[in-house]
Design a protein around this motif. Sequence first.
Motif, PDB file in Angstrom:
ATOM      1  N   GLY A  54      18.054 -15.425  54.588  1.00 56.30           N
ATOM      2  CA  GLY A  54      17.817 -14.078  55.069  1.00 56.30           C
ATOM      3  C   GLY A  54      17.702 -12.985  54.033  1.00 56.30           C
ATOM      4  N   PHE A  55      17.425 -13.343  52.789  1.00 59.52           N
ATOM      5  CA  PHE A  55      17.223 -12.311  51.773  1.00 59.52           C
ATOM      6  C   PHE A  55      15.904 -11.586  52.008  1.00 59.52           C
ATOM      7  N   ASP A  56      15.829 -10.344  51.548  1.00 57.23           N
ATOM      8  CA  ASP A  56      14.637  -9.519  51.778  1.00 57.23           C
ATOM      9  C   ASP A  56      13.507  -9.856  50.814  1.00 57.23           C
ATOM     10  N   ALA A  57      13.848 -10.316  49.610  1.00 52.83           N
ATOM     11  CA  ALA A  57      12.852 -10.658  48.598  1.00 52.83           C
ATOM     12  C   ALA A  57      13.567 -11.424  47.498  1.00 52.83           C
ATOM     13  N   ALA A  58      12.803 -12.045  46.624  1.00 53.75           N
ATOM     14  CA  ALA A  58      13.411 -12.814  45.539  1.00 53.75           C
ATOM     15  C   ALA A  58      12.502 -12.803  44.315  1.00 53.75           C
ATOM     16  N   MET A  59      13.124 -12.890  43.138  1.00 49.14           N
ATOM     17  CA  MET A  59      12.378 -13.009  41.884  1.00 49.14           C
ATOM     18  C   MET A  59      13.036 -14.083  41.029  1.00 49.14           C
ATOM     19  N   VAL A  60      12.275 -14.655  40.128  1.00 52.25           N
ATOM     20  CA  VAL A  60      12.829 -15.625  39.196  1.00 52.25           C
ATOM     21  C   VAL A  60      13.135 -14.907  37.878  1.00 52.25           C
ATOM     22  N   ALA A  61      14.302 -15.173  37.319  1.00 50.66           N
ATOM     23  CA  ALA A  61      14.707 -14.493  36.088  1.00 50.66           C
ATOM     24  C   ALA A  61      14.195 -15.241  34.869  1.00 50.66           C
TER      25      ALA A  61
END
Length: 243
Positions: A54-61
Amino acid sequence: MIDRNFSRIKRDDTELVHRYVGHLKRATDTVFAYPTLLNRVDVVERFIEADRDGFDAAMVACSGDPGVAEARSIAGIPIVGPMEASLHLACTYGYKIGIVTVEDRSWAEYCDMMVGAAGLRDRLSGVGRISIPSKEAFTSGFLNPGEVAEEIERVAARLVDDGATAIVIGSAGLSVIASTAGLSRLHGSAVPIFDCLSVGLKCTEMRADLTQKLAIPEYSRAGFGTRMEEKDVERLRSLFAIS
């Protein structure tokens, strides 16, 4: 160090959660194609978790944007690659982009390949490599970020002399070090130096807003962005024995 940098720039209502890959531990492995391929599977798994949780968005570090294209084909939330975001943002600050990256020649070439994939070949001025070996930059360099930041700035200045008008740091580790040391512009000038992770975070916040508040799709579902059906995703995961 990442958390300290992110805490300075994130919105007050943004909650950050880290999800870690399960296998690859050495940053120096990622300058080779084979471990990068294997690592993408782990990264995509974390993106799948973020979507399902349920996260709103994601990025890879990671400045190589591993797993981003693949995750976009199956996830229902915005997925951000920090290097892709930084390259495009830099184009709104200056016409010619210079990239400062690690000493490894293979990664410098990969940065050049990413520029081509982003469709920005004509905007690239050059890719410059620091002289500090990665095994030093990503060990003792975290203890003495100022020394590494000075080397980043030295290479950035050379790129500007060669025609660059905006600098992108093509390394997650170097980006963390630069922001920790307060390096965000070339001293004595107004040439910006972009920490790709920080740009990626702000882009991730924006993408979440655009999806939630304006109902803009998380990604274009035409062409290469067509989303796979869940049954086909599960079939493939079973074929490849992915838990």
